[in-house]
Every structure is written in C-alpha cells, then in structure tokens.
Design a protein around this motif. Structure first.
Motif, PDB file in Angstrom:
ATOM      1  N   SER A  52       0.896  -1.064  -0.231  1.00 16.22           N
ATOM      2  CA  SER A  52      -0.180  -0.452  -0.166  1.00 16.22           C
ATOM      3  C   SER A  52       1.146   1.541  -0.427  1.00 16.22           C
ATOM      4  O   SER A  52       1.905   1.351   0.961  1.00 16.22           O
TER       5      SER A  52
ATOM      6  N   MET B 107      -7.210  -3.329  -0.592  1.00 17.12           N
ATOM      7  CA  MET B 107      -5.819  -3.777  -1.509  1.00 17.12           C
ATOM      8  C   MET B 107      -5.716  -2.753  -3.116  1.00 17.12           C
ATOM      9  O   MET B 107      -4.800  -2.778  -3.000  1.00 17.12           O
ATOM     10  N   ARG B 108      -6.522  -2.689  -3.277  1.00 18.87           N
ATOM     11  CA  ARG B 108      -7.070  -1.629  -4.359  1.00 18.87           C
ATOM     12  C   ARG B 108      -6.927  -0.422  -4.595  1.00 18.87           C
ATOM     13  O   ARG B 108      -7.568   0.958  -4.029  1.00 18.87           O
TER      14      ARG B 108
ATOM     15  N   MET C 111      -7.620   3.523  -6.757  1.00 20.00           N
ATOM     16  CA  MET C 111      -8.070   3.358  -7.984  1.00 20.00           C
ATOM     17  C   MET C 111      -8.197   4.949  -8.353  1.00 20.00           C
ATOM     18  O   MET C 111      -9.254   5.140  -9.251  1.00 20.00           O
TER      19      MET C 111
ATOM     20  N   ALA D 197       1.105   1.452 -10.534  1.00 20.71           N
ATOM     21  CA  ALA D 197       1.008   0.320 -10.578  1.00 20.71           C
ATOM     22  C   ALA D 197       2.920  -0.736 -11.224  1.00 20.71           C
ATOM     23  O   ALA D 197       2.985  -1.487 -10.545  1.00 20.71           O
TER      24      ALA D 197
ATOM     25  N   ARG E 154       4.173  -1.083  -7.171  1.00 20.33           N
ATOM     26  CA  ARG E 154       3.704  -1.895  -6.935  1.00 20.33           C
ATOM     27  C   ARG E 154       3.740  -3.687  -7.353  1.00 20.33           C
ATOM     28  O   ARG E 154       4.009  -4.890  -6.721  1.00 20.33           O
ATOM     29  N   HIS E 155       4.196  -3.353  -8.575  1.00 15.22           N
ATOM     30  CA  HIS E 155       4.118  -5.395  -9.302  1.00 15.22           C
ATOM     31  C   HIS E 155       5.033  -5.806  -8.831  1.00 15.22           C
ATOM     32  O   HIS E 155       5.755  -7.117  -9.066  1.00 15.22           O
TER      33      HIS E 155
ATOM     34  N   TRP F  97      -2.636  -4.605 -14.952  1.00 15.44           N
ATOM     35  CA  TRP F  97      -2.882  -4.345 -13.477  1.00 15.44           C
ATOM     36  C   TRP F  97      -2.364  -5.366 -12.791  1.00 15.44           C
ATOM     37  O   TRP F  97      -2.216  -6.376 -12.452  1.00 15.44           O
TER      38      TRP F  97
ATOM     39  N   TYR G 217      -2.953  -6.325  -9.674  1.00 15.50           N
ATOM     40  CA  TYR G 217      -3.401  -7.019  -8.418  1.00 15.50           C
ATOM     41  C   TYR G 217      -3.417  -8.582  -9.147  1.00 15.50           C
ATOM     42  O   TYR G 217      -4.498  -9.069  -8.858  1.00 15.50           O
TER      43      TYR G 217
ATOM     44  N   SER H  66     -17.498   1.729  -8.667  1.00 13.02           N
ATOM     45  CA  SER H  66     -16.426   1.091  -8.830  1.00 13.02           C
ATOM     46  C   SER H  66     -17.715  -0.113  -7.809  1.00 13.02           C
ATOM     47  O   SER H  66     -18.557  -0.132  -6.903  1.00 13.02           O
TER      48      SER H  66
END
Length: 416
Positions: free
Chosen positions: A70, A172-173, A175, A186, A189-190, A317, A319, A368
């Motif tokens: 996060s 978790m997300r 956006m 992104a 995080r990836h 994406w 996640y 969402s």
C-alpha cells in the motif's frame, strides 16, 4: 458529508498529435488506467552500475514508499513522494555503493535491506539527474514493510509518517490517483510484489538476491552465511528462467456482441452488488492464443459460442501481476447465443442486454465494486464497472462508437 471521489481522467494516447495511416484508418489508440507511464524506464540501463548509483543518490530523486504493497499518500488522490533523507533510518547507505558483481559475490542471506526498484526518469524535470544524453528526476519504489533485520526502524518510520498526517492506502486497491501517477504506482507495486514472492530459488530452494535495480533476481553461487559459502550448481545461473525476470500473467476480458449487433453479453458473480454486471474474463493458458482463450473462456463460463474476435486495447493490472487483454467478439448465429451455465460455475448468471439499457447504465449506473450507486441511478437498473476498469472501456466502445462504427446501431448513430 459525501465521501464521493470523482473518477480520475484516463491517460491520453501516446503521440496523439502525430498523424499516421493507421491512426486515420482505426482512430486514436485506446489507453486504459494504469497504462501510459510518464516515466522513461531506461530498462537497458538497469544493469549499468554507474547510472543506477548516480540516480539513487541524486538530489532530485523521488521514492514511492509502500507498506504491505500500500503506497504512502497525502490523500486518496495524492501520492506522497519521499527522499533518501527521509529513508536513512532504514537505508543509511546506498545499496548501489558496490558494483553488482561484488554484491553477488558477497551475498549473505542473513542480511536484508528494504527492496528498491528503479521506475524510470521523469524527463519533464530539466534540472534533474543527467547521465549521458538522458536527463530527469529518477523515481524509485521502496518497500518499507518491517522485517526482522530492521523491524524497529521501519515501524518508527511508519509511525512518524502517520503522526504527521500521512497514511497508507487502506484496502487492496488504489484506484483514485491521477492517470500518470497511477501508472507509476502500478509499476512499483507490480515489481515489489514480484520481488517479495520470489525470495527463494524455485530450482534449488536457496535464497535469491535482487539485482538490476529491482528488475531481476539471481541465485548467487555463494552464501557467506554458510560454511563453505559455495552453493551447489543451479540451472538458473546458466539459463533464462521464470525466476529470473518479473512475471506478468496475461488475462483476456471480452465484450461479446450478439449475432445482430444489438445486444451485449454480461455476467455477474455472487459476491458483486445487486444488478452489477461486467464483461467476461479469464486467464490465458500455456500455448494458447489470445483469440482461442477468448473463445474458450466465454464458452466455459456462459456456453456462448463465438466467431470473430478482435483485440481492442490492453490494461496493466497490478493485482497482483496481470496484463488484461481486452477484446470484442461476436456470435455468428442465434443458436450460438444460448446461455448455459453448467460448465464453469464461476458466474452466478449471464444475460444478454439491449444496447439502449447498456447506454443508460453507462450514464447513470457506473461505480466501483465497493462504492454505492451514483445519485442518478434507479434501483433495479443495470450497474457497470468504473471508467478505470478496461471492462468499462470495452462496453463503451460497443455503445458509443468509433471502434465499432458501422457494426452496432448505436455506434453508427453516434458517429464518434
């Protein structure tokens, strides 16, 4: 007081101002949220020790701090960038002070430091770091999740930030960031997630080491914590392997048109809010083309048989590590439209929707998963994913025109 946040704008296509024959024929490129990073990744320089060491230590360098993946934020729409000075309690020395070969030769699995990933240069900063003919402010991602080797220092640092009014994204997300910031988030995080999941070699089981500024992992031939330090031979040191480089899992997602181009197939899962539907999706299997995966997933989940499949756009994406490959497909005959849910039990239901109903939902029913329906929504009407999801882009392309002009009645009528 409402907690509603206006959806972020989507990124603009690269080189949208450049004319080309492909652009004139197919229209401007569709870009999805998390795509179109503003940073120049300079991936070919990640193994250049002088470049990375200079980038890390430069005064213009910015870091995105992640705790349990996060990011640290000022508000739900604002990333908070930190400096090396802010991080010196957990990272007192540059991890790039020694050449990479020396770091590998001296590997000691008992030691650990926060994971770093070089994201790229922000070339809009003309006063930033210069290396050869590249100039910009370097951006890094750093994992400040506490580990036993620096547990107290990491906890104290997080507390300091929280006490000052900063916070880590809840849930978790994330956006809600502006499009260009979202792409950078992104990417960080990836890479951090991949590094965290691959701390042991999948071939020999020994601990691995992050190299190339966080973009590669190696199984070192020695471990100074062992006696003797030499490890047994491992094939990952002599060949390319899935362990060595970051993993991306390709996933298809598809808007399915009826044979007469007047309806769209959508499905829903049990855990989704009432009346909330989306396009069908699934993972691509080994040795399977994108088009074959689209046809297989749609048949497995809904029983519907597809004919033509067209690639529309893609969305990274994070996640945790997917590349969503968006497609539009069509059924050839009324017989192929029959819905059967007795194959894969993933969907609670699937349904054909008239395009007018889809259009109304795009105007008044977009939200969402965790959000309430918008103010103009009427209970019982269709609800759809937000603009930040590629599903929304696929649905919109069917209804609003451009990509399917001359195929669907609404798209032709809109003449967009």
């Amino acid at each position: 007081m409402s907690n509603y946040l206006a959806p972020p704008e989507l990124p603009k296509p690269a080189h949208v101002d450049r004319d080309s024959a492909l652009g004139r024929k197919f229209g401007k490129e569709v870009v999805n949220y998390f795509g179109s990073s503003p940073l120049n990744r300079l991936s070919f320089l990640r193994e250049d020790h002088d470049f990375v060491a200079g980038a890390f230590a430069h005064s213009s360098t910015k870091f995105i701090a992640y705790k349990n993946l996060s990011p640290l934020i000022d508000s739900p729409t604002e990333i908070h960038y930190v400096t090396w000075e802010d991080l010196k309690s957990i990272l007192p020395e540059s991890p790039f002070a020694k050449p990479e070969k020396e770091i590998i030769d001296g590997f000691d699995s008992r030691k650990a430091e926060p994971q770093l990933v070089f994201l790229g240069l922000d070339e809009t900063d003309k006063d930033g770091y210069t290396f050869k003919n590249y100039t910009g402010s370097p951006h890094f991602a750093i994992d400040v999740t506490p580990k036993k080797q620096y547990q107290q220092a990491a906890e104290d640092l997080s507390k300091k930030w929280l006490d000052s009014g900063l916070k880590f994204v809840e849930g978790m997300r994330a956006m809600n960031f502006p499009a260009l910031v979202a792409a950078e988030y992104a990417q960080g995080r990836h890479y951090l997630d991949w590094n965290a999941r691959n701390t042991y070699c999948g071939t020999c089981g020994h601990k691995t080491l992050s190299v190339n500024a966080g973009a590669k992992r190696v199984c070192p031939p020695k471990d100074q914590s062992e006696d003797p330090p030499e490890r047994d031979a491992c094939s990952t040191r002599t060949t390319l392997s899935n362990l060595t480089f970051p993993r991306t899992d390709p996933t298809i997602i598809v808007a399915v048109l009826s044979h007469d181009s007047k309806r769209l197939l959508l499905g829903r899962q049990k855990r989704w809010p009432p009346y909330w539907f989306s396009t069908l999706a699934g993972f691509i299997e080994p040795a399977e083309s994108v088009e074959d995966a689209v046809r297989r997933e749609v048949w497995e989940e809904s029983g519907v048989v597809l004919s033509r499949v067209l690639i529309h756009s893609t969305q990274p994406w994070p996640y945790p590590a997917n590349l969503m490959i968006g497609a539009i497909a069509q059924v050839a005959s009324p017989e192929d439209e029959k819905i059967k849910l007795d194959n894969d039990p993933e969907l609670e239901t699937a349904k054909w929707f008239e395009l007018d109903e889809i259009k109304e939902a795009l105007e008044n029913g977009v939200s969402s998963l965790g959000e309430a329906a918008p103010s103009g929504y009427k209970e019982g009407n269709l609800r759809l994913p937000p603009r930040t999801a590629i599903a929304n882009q696929l649905i919109s392309s069917v209804v609003e025109g451009g990509f399917l002009e001359g195929v669907t009645p609404l798209a032709t009528k809109s003449n967009m």
